[in-house]
Design an enzyme around this catalytic site. Structure first.
Site, PDB file in Angstrom:
ATOM      1  N   CYS A  57       0.829  -1.212   0.000  1.00 56.10           N
ATOM      2  CA  CYS A  57       0.000   0.000   0.000  1.00 56.10           C
ATOM      3  C   CYS A  57       0.863   1.261   0.000  1.00 56.10           C
ATOM      4  O   CYS A  57       0.532   2.253  -0.659  1.00 56.10           O
ATOM      5  CB  CYS A  57      -0.908   0.025   1.228  1.00 56.10           C
ATOM      6  SG  CYS A  57      -2.005  -1.395   1.350  1.00 56.10           S
ATOM      7  N   ARG A 100      -7.737  -4.145  -2.917  1.00 53.22           N
ATOM      8  CA  ARG A 100      -7.256  -3.012  -3.718  1.00 53.22           C
ATOM      9  C   ARG A 100      -8.260  -2.728  -4.834  1.00 53.22           C
ATOM     10  O   ARG A 100      -8.121  -3.208  -5.954  1.00 53.22           O
ATOM     11  CB  ARG A 100      -5.882  -3.332  -4.300  1.00 53.22           C
ATOM     12  CG  ARG A 100      -4.848  -3.616  -3.263  1.00 53.22           C
ATOM     13  CD  ARG A 100      -3.479  -3.962  -3.845  1.00 53.22           C
ATOM     14  NE  ARG A 100      -2.701  -4.622  -2.816  1.00 53.22           N
ATOM     15  CZ  ARG A 100      -2.199  -4.011  -1.756  1.00 53.22           C
ATOM     16  NH1 ARG A 100      -2.363  -2.712  -1.602  1.00 53.22           N
ATOM     17  NH2 ARG A 100      -1.534  -4.678  -0.848  1.00 53.22           N
TER      18      ARG A 100
END
Length: 208
Positions: free
Chosen positions: A45, A122
């Site tokens: 991330c 995601r």
């Protein structure tokens, strides 16, 4: 769980963020990329947020804003943003939604039980300047997204809107676009003599 659908209004939201309370309606007249990540302080991330930050001005030049989300507190978001600044020298210029209630994550189908019951995968949503959901892309927990691809996709969507055309695989601005195929026998017969770069009646390109 209802999933958002392409070419329909994106689910409305109002949420606390690192830049104060934000609503979907705040972005009316602008394009918006809403993207979720599994958790703050995770390495994949972090790479994605750095890449979004590095391309932020390019998105803004397309009248496109960014807003992140994870099921973490605003305090975690703030600490993570400061950590990215301190450790990587990158400032995160866009807000991150605090979604401890998972309200926004559920509205957008960001929770995929096969991956995790408590983390958003995601997921990336491209919303146009009229609030319509135009594209959705889901990635697994383990693999990072390509941010230049979302930049390319916004450019392609805006080009299609402006010119009534489609774009081929991997299209970049300046390259030939695809002319919509004819819908009648008469139009198909005429197509090859209309001055386009045609392989056959259904496959023609032109320069803008």
């Amino acid at each position: 769980m209802a999933m958002p659908r392409l070419n329909e209004p994106a689910p409305a939201f109002e949420a606390n963020t690192t830049h104060g309370v934000k609503k979907l309606s705040d972005y009316e007249g602008k394009w918006l990329i809403l993207f979720s990540h599994p958790a703050d302080f995770t390495p994949v991330c972090t790479t994605e947020f750095i890449a979004f930050a590095k391309h932020y001005e390019e998105f803004k030049a397309l009248n496109c804003e960014l807003i992140g989300l994870s099921i973490d507190s605003n305090y975690a978001h703030l600490a993570w943003v400061q950590n990215i600044q301190a450790k990587f020298g990158v400032s995160i210029p866009f807000p991150i939604i605090e979604d401890l209630s998972m309200k926004v994550a559920h509205a957008y189908g960001m929770i995929q039980p096969g991956a995790s019951d408590t983390s958003a995968v995601r997921a990336t949503f491209i919303i146009d300047d009229k609030g319509i959901l135009r594209a959705m892309v889901y990635y697994p927990m383990t693999n990072g997204r390509s941010i230049p691809e979302f930049l390319r996709l916004v450019k392609a969507l805006q080009t299609s809107d402006r010119n009534g055309v489609a774009t081929p695989e991997g299209w970049q601005p300046g390259e030939a676009v695809i002319v919509p195929p004819p819908k009648t026998v008469e139009a198909a017969t005429a197509r090859l003599s209309e001055g386009y770069d045609c392989v056959d009646w259904y496959f023609c390109k032109k320069q803008l």
